[in-house]
Motif scaffolding. Structure first.
Motif, short mmCIF file in Angstrom:
data_model
loop_
_atom_site.label_atom_id
_atom_site.label_comp_id
_atom_site.label_asym_id
_atom_site.label_seq_id
_atom_site.Cartn_x
_atom_site.Cartn_y
_atom_site.Cartn_z
N ARG A 1 -22.27 22.73 32.23
CA ARG A 1 -22.45 21.53 31.42
C ARG A 1 -23.53 20.72 32.11
NH1 ARG A 1 -21.24 16.17 31.56
NH2 ARG A 1 -20.68 15.17 29.59
N TYR A 2 -24.60 20.46 31.37
CA TYR A 2 -25.75 19.74 31.92
C TYR A 2 -25.82 18.33 31.33
CZ TYR A 2 -27.74 24.30 33.21
OH TYR A 2 -27.97 25.54 33.73
N ALA B 1 -33.00 13.29 27.86
CA ALA B 1 -33.30 13.60 26.45
C ALA B 1 -34.80 13.52 26.15
CB ALA B 1 -32.53 12.65 25.54
N ASP B 2 -35.54 12.76 26.93
CA ASP B 2 -36.99 12.66 26.73
C ASP B 2 -37.73 13.87 27.30
OD1 ASP B 2 -36.80 10.19 25.43
OD2 ASP B 2 -36.83 9.11 27.35
N LYS B 3 -37.00 14.73 28.03
CA LYS B 3 -37.62 15.91 28.63
C LYS B 3 -36.96 17.19 28.12
CE LYS B 3 -38.96 13.21 32.58
NZ LYS B 3 -38.84 12.97 34.01
N LEU B 4 -36.56 17.16 26.86
CA LEU B 4 -35.88 18.30 26.25
C LEU B 4 -36.76 19.56 26.26
CD1 LEU B 4 -33.32 19.37 24.92
CD2 LEU B 4 -34.22 18.54 22.73
N ALA B 5 -38.04 19.42 26.01
CA ALA B 5 -38.93 20.59 26.02
C ALA B 5 -38.96 21.25 27.40
CB ALA B 5 -40.34 20.19 25.59
N ASP B 6 -38.93 20.45 28.45
CA ASP B 6 -38.89 21.02 29.81
C ASP B 6 -37.57 21.76 30.04
OD1 ASP B 6 -41.43 19.99 30.61
OD2 ASP B 6 -40.48 18.03 30.99
N PHE B 7 -36.47 21.17 29.58
CA PHE B 7 -35.18 21.83 29.74
C PHE B 7 -35.13 23.13 28.93
CE2 PHE B 7 -30.76 22.64 28.62
CZ PHE B 7 -30.21 22.74 29.90
N GLU B 8 -35.70 23.13 27.75
CA GLU B 8 -35.75 24.36 26.94
C GLU B 8 -36.50 25.47 27.68
OE1 GLU B 8 -37.30 23.36 23.09
OE2 GLU B 8 -35.49 22.23 22.54
N GLU B 9 -37.60 25.13 28.31
CA GLU B 9 -38.36 26.13 29.08
C GLU B 9 -37.52 26.64 30.26
OE1 GLU B 9 -41.04 28.81 30.52
OE2 GLU B 9 -40.94 27.86 28.55
N TYR B 10 -36.85 25.74 30.94
CA TYR B 10 -35.94 26.10 32.03
C TYR B 10 -34.89 27.09 31.52
CZ TYR B 10 -32.11 25.38 35.36
OH TYR B 10 -31.08 25.56 36.25
N GLY B 11 -34.28 26.78 30.40
CA GLY B 11 -33.26 27.66 29.83
C GLY B 11 -33.79 29.03 29.45
N GLY C 1 -37.62 16.72 36.36
CA GLY C 1 -36.47 15.83 36.27
C GLY C 1 -35.69 15.98 34.97
N CYS C 2 -35.82 17.15 34.34
CA CYS C 2 -35.15 17.34 33.05
C CYS C 2 -33.62 17.45 33.18
CB CYS C 2 -35.72 18.55 32.32
SG CYS C 2 -35.50 20.14 33.15
N ILE C 3 -33.14 17.80 34.36
CA ILE C 3 -31.70 17.89 34.60
C ILE C 3 -31.29 16.75 35.51
CG2 ILE C 3 -29.82 19.27 35.56
CD1 ILE C 3 -31.53 21.76 34.93
N LYS C 4 -30.38 15.91 35.04
CA LYS C 4 -29.87 14.81 35.86
C LYS C 4 -28.73 15.28 36.75
CE LYS C 4 -31.07 11.16 32.60
NZ LYS C 4 -30.53 10.07 31.79
#
Length: 105
Positions: free
Chosen positions: A7-8, A12-22, A86-89
């Motif tokens: 659970r992450y 929310a402003d860095k969703l594209a970065d998180f998508e790439e991470y995923g 900083g896409c994951i807090k």
């Protein structure tokens, strides 16, 4: 079999970065012998919560993945992506086991 539920709390402003991470980790978990069941991103409701699920044949296989991935260049790059953007807090990890619907007597 063991399934890892993540659970992450994401930015929310860095969703594209998180998508790439995923995307990177789906490939990596599979390369290390696991089965990635996907990332599940915010749609309705909370905009800063995402989930991931992946499985390994057992806890020993998961532990080996953890050891091997710690020094793998692609894994290190994925971790660095999350760190620098900083896409994951924060995240939480849980270990689950599937219910055997047909137990043997």
């Amino acid at each position: 079999m063991i399934t890892i539920h993540l659970r992450y709390e994401i930015d929310a402003d860095k969703l594209a970065d998180f998508e790439e991470y995923g995307r990177r980790w789906v490939h990596l978990v599979n390369r290390f012998g696991g089965t990635h069941h996907g990332y599940f991103l915010p749609s309705e409701g909370d905009s800063d919560i995402a989930y991931a699920l992946f499985s390994f044949p057992g806890f020993a296989a998961y532990e080996q993945y953890r050891i091997d991935s710690a020094t793998d260049p692609e894994c290190r790059a994925a971790i660095e992506l999350a760190r620098t953007t900083g896409c994951i807090k924060r995240y939480e990890r849980r270990f689950l086991r599937p219910l055997d619907a047909n137990p043997q007597p």
